[in-house]
Motif scaffolding. Structure first.
Motif, mmCIF file in Angstrom:
data_model
loop_
_atom_site.group_PDB
_atom_site.id
_atom_site.type_symbol
_atom_site.label_atom_id
_atom_site.label_comp_id
_atom_site.label_asym_id
_atom_site.label_seq_id
_atom_site.Cartn_x
_atom_site.Cartn_y
_atom_site.Cartn_z
ATOM 1 N N ASP A 66 0.855 -1.185 0.000
ATOM 2 C CA ASP A 66 0.000 0.000 0.000
ATOM 3 C C ASP A 66 0.894 1.239 0.000
ATOM 4 N N SER A 71 0.066 4.422 0.067
ATOM 5 C CA SER A 71 -0.326 5.479 1.003
ATOM 6 C C SER A 71 0.099 5.150 2.434
ATOM 7 N N THR A 86 4.138 5.749 2.350
ATOM 8 C CA THR A 86 4.646 7.108 2.162
ATOM 9 C C THR A 86 3.813 8.182 2.848
ATOM 10 N N LYS A 115 1.213 9.357 1.424
ATOM 11 C CA LYS A 115 0.592 10.077 0.309
ATOM 12 C C LYS A 115 0.036 9.076 -0.692
ATOM 13 N N LYS A 116 -0.995 9.492 -1.396
ATOM 14 C CA LYS A 116 -1.536 8.658 -2.463
ATOM 15 C C LYS A 116 -0.646 8.775 -3.697
ATOM 16 N N GLU A 167 -1.131 12.039 -5.466
ATOM 17 C CA GLU A 167 -0.494 13.158 -4.774
ATOM 18 C C GLU A 167 0.997 13.201 -5.074
#
Length: 154
Positions: free
Chosen positions: A66, A68, A71, A73-74, A77
């Motif tokens: 995953d 997100s 990090t 962030k998506k 993003e």
């Protein structure tokens, strides 16, 4: 939630497992993940394809379940921060690809009334999404047409 163009109810899906932090076996540096995301975007992959590649191939041989969680962030993003976003949002691009395919099918098979209806429904979804994205992610004067969609897709 009900379906958009039928009177049926929607189907239920499975949910992602709830997790607050990435698993300990996936301990890749955030900067390495972001570099790989930008590299995959420059190769022409969409955000969902990037997520699949990171899940399957990973970074430096370590899978990233995953992005997100790893990090904070998506994927989109990360792409926005590095100016690597596509000119069209992914959902709109996919609908336009489908509309172009349906239109080409309708040119070859003019008596296919079921796919004519599917094309009308698809174009309706495209116009609704264009209204949603107009001004923010696409130009304020953008209007959908088959020719423009074919040009943008290719």
């Amino acid at each position: 939630m009900a379906r958009m163009h039928t009177r049926r109810r929607g189907s239920s899906d499975s949910d992602k497992p709830v997790a607050d932090e990435p698993p300990e076996w996936s301990d890749v540096d955030e900067d390495a993940i972001e570099e790989r995301v930008v590299e995959l975007a420059e190769q022409g992959h969409s955000p969902s394809e990037i997520g699949l590649k990171l899940r399957d191939e990973g970074v430096q041989g370590t899978p990233i379940p995953d992005v997100s969680l790893a990090t904070g962030k998506k994927v989109t993003e990360i792409l926005e921060e590095n100016d690597a976003t596509a000119e069209l949002p992914e959902d709109l691009r996919n609908l336009m690809k489908k509309a172009v395919r349906l239109r080409e099918h309708m040119d070859e098979n003019p008596g296919d009334h079921q796919n004519k209806r599917a094309l009308q429904n698809n174009q309706s979804k495209i116009r609704r999404l264009v209204d949603y994205y107009r001004g923010d992610e696409i130009d304020a004067d953008f209007t959908y047409s088959y020719e423009r969609a074919k040009q943008l897709i290719e």
